[in-house]
Design a protein around this motif. Structure first.
Motif, PDB file in Angstrom:
ATOM      1  N   SER A  90       0.869  -1.171   0.000  1.00  0.00           N
ATOM      2  CA  SER A  90       0.000   0.000   0.000  1.00  0.00           C
ATOM      3  C   SER A  90       0.903   1.217   0.000  1.00  0.00           C
ATOM      4  CB  SER A  90      -0.933  -0.004   1.211  1.00  0.00           C
ATOM      5  OG  SER A  90      -0.179  -0.023   2.413  1.00  0.00           O
ATOM      6  N   THR A  91       0.500   2.225  -0.764  1.00  0.00           N
ATOM      7  CA  THR A  91       1.361   3.384  -0.949  1.00  0.00           C
ATOM      8  C   THR A  91       0.535   4.599  -1.334  1.00  0.00           C
ATOM      9  OG1 THR A  91       3.366   4.166  -2.063  1.00  0.00           O
ATOM     10  CG2 THR A  91       1.838   2.841  -3.380  1.00  0.00           C
ATOM     11  N   THR A  92       1.113   5.752  -1.144  1.00  0.00           N
ATOM     12  CA  THR A  92       0.525   7.006  -1.588  1.00  0.00           C
ATOM     13  C   THR A  92       1.630   8.043  -1.720  1.00  0.00           C
ATOM     14  OG1 THR A  92      -1.175   8.683  -1.177  1.00  0.00           O
ATOM     15  CG2 THR A  92       0.016   7.857   0.751  1.00  0.00           C
ATOM     16  N   ASN A  96      -4.060   9.906  -4.156  1.00  0.00           N
ATOM     17  CA  ASN A  96      -4.740   8.612  -4.201  1.00  0.00           C
ATOM     18  C   ASN A  96      -3.966   7.541  -3.442  1.00  0.00           C
ATOM     19  OD1 ASN A  96      -7.155   8.886  -5.997  1.00  0.00           O
ATOM     20  ND2 ASN A  96      -5.600   9.750  -7.345  1.00  0.00           N
ATOM     21  N   ARG A  97      -4.682   6.510  -3.016  1.00  0.00           N
ATOM     22  CA  ARG A  97      -4.060   5.338  -2.411  1.00  0.00           C
ATOM     23  C   ARG A  97      -3.866   4.308  -3.516  1.00  0.00           C
ATOM     24  NH1 ARG A  97      -1.944   5.603   1.977  1.00  0.00           N
ATOM     25  NH2 ARG A  97      -1.948   3.369   2.186  1.00  0.00           N
ATOM     26  N   SER A  99      -2.665   0.241  -4.162  1.00  0.00           N
ATOM     27  CA  SER A  99      -2.371  -1.039  -3.497  1.00  0.00           C
ATOM     28  C   SER A  99      -2.156  -2.103  -4.574  1.00  0.00           C
ATOM     29  CB  SER A  99      -3.503  -1.445  -2.554  1.00  0.00           C
ATOM     30  OG  SER A  99      -4.714  -1.602  -3.265  1.00  0.00           O
ATOM     31  N   GLN A 116      -5.895   1.697  -7.769  1.00  0.00           N
ATOM     32  CA  GLN A 116      -5.791   2.943  -7.023  1.00  0.00           C
ATOM     33  C   GLN A 116      -7.124   3.652  -7.006  1.00  0.00           C
ATOM     34  OE1 GLN A 116      -2.774   4.796  -9.726  1.00  0.00           O
ATOM     35  NE2 GLN A 116      -3.908   6.667  -9.303  1.00  0.00           N
ATOM     36  N   THR A 117      -7.293   4.476  -5.978  1.00  0.00           N
ATOM     37  CA  THR A 117      -8.485   5.301  -5.919  1.00  0.00           C
ATOM     38  C   THR A 117      -8.427   6.301  -7.068  1.00  0.00           C
ATOM     39  OG1 THR A 117      -7.406   6.794  -4.345  1.00  0.00           O
ATOM     40  CG2 THR A 117      -8.744   5.012  -3.415  1.00  0.00           C
ATOM     41  N   GLU A 129       2.191  11.633  -9.057  1.00  0.00           N
ATOM     42  CA  GLU A 129       1.516  10.358  -8.835  1.00  0.00           C
ATOM     43  C   GLU A 129       1.579   9.470 -10.079  1.00  0.00           C
ATOM     44  OE1 GLU A 129      -2.093   9.723  -6.224  1.00  0.00           O
ATOM     45  OE2 GLU A 129      -2.959   9.794  -8.247  1.00  0.00           O
TER      46      GLU A 129
END
Length: 166
Positions: A90-92, A96-97, A99, A116-117, A129
């Motif tokens: 999991s990362t940001t 957005n997140r 995973s 991702q979101t 991003e």
């Protein structure tokens, strides 16, 4: 006469051994001074369970390609052990997140199944991003030294540097 022939064979064998050792020594010198794609400060994890070096630590992004990141702790990456033996990530980078799944085998790092979101991120964060998501999809190798994690692509190009948050 038989004794003299035996001594000649021993002398030839000894000379061959000395020559071979000299040649091996020269090769060892060339190998040890060859350029190392990992750099002087990287440890390639190829023994034991390399996933243990990643799991359970929150890694803070400090550099992406040649761009240093601010001390913003919102840019994080975390690996956890999954029940199937792989790693979940999991990362940001602050919007957005993201995973997905990862595998660490030796020094190889494979990341897949990224989701991702979908929040709209204003630039420059949106551009950062997109670059970061491309880095994850392109991951090929990793190295850890102390509290520093390096991620490289399949061509051994260093793409990201993280520091462990303690």
């Amino acid at each position: 006469m038989h004794m003299l022939g035996h001594q000649k064979r021993r002398a030839v064998a000894l000379l061959a051994l000395v020559f071979s050792l000299g040649a091996l020594s020269a090769c060892a010198e060339r190998v040890s001074t060859a350029p190392d794609p990992w750099g002087a400060n990287d440890v390639v994890l190829g023994v034991g369970n390399p996933a243990q070096a990643l799991v359970g630590t929150t890694w803070v992004l400090r550099a992406l390609d040649d761009d240093s990141m601010s001390r913003d702790t919102a840019r994080t990456l975390r690996f956890d052990a999954a029940s199937d033996g792989s790693l979940s990530l999991s990362t940001t980078v602050g919007c957005n997140r993201i995973s997905g799944r990862a595998q660490a085998i030796g020094a190889r790092l494979r990341v897949d199944a990224l989701v991702q979101t979908k929040m709209a991120c204003a630039d420059p964060l949106g551009t950062l991003e997109a670059r970061y998501a491309a880095l994850l999809a392109d991951a090929g190798y990793f190295g850890v030294r102390g509290d520093t994690l390096w991620v490289h692509n399949d061509r051994f190009t260093r793409r990201a540097r993280y520091e462990a948050r303690r």
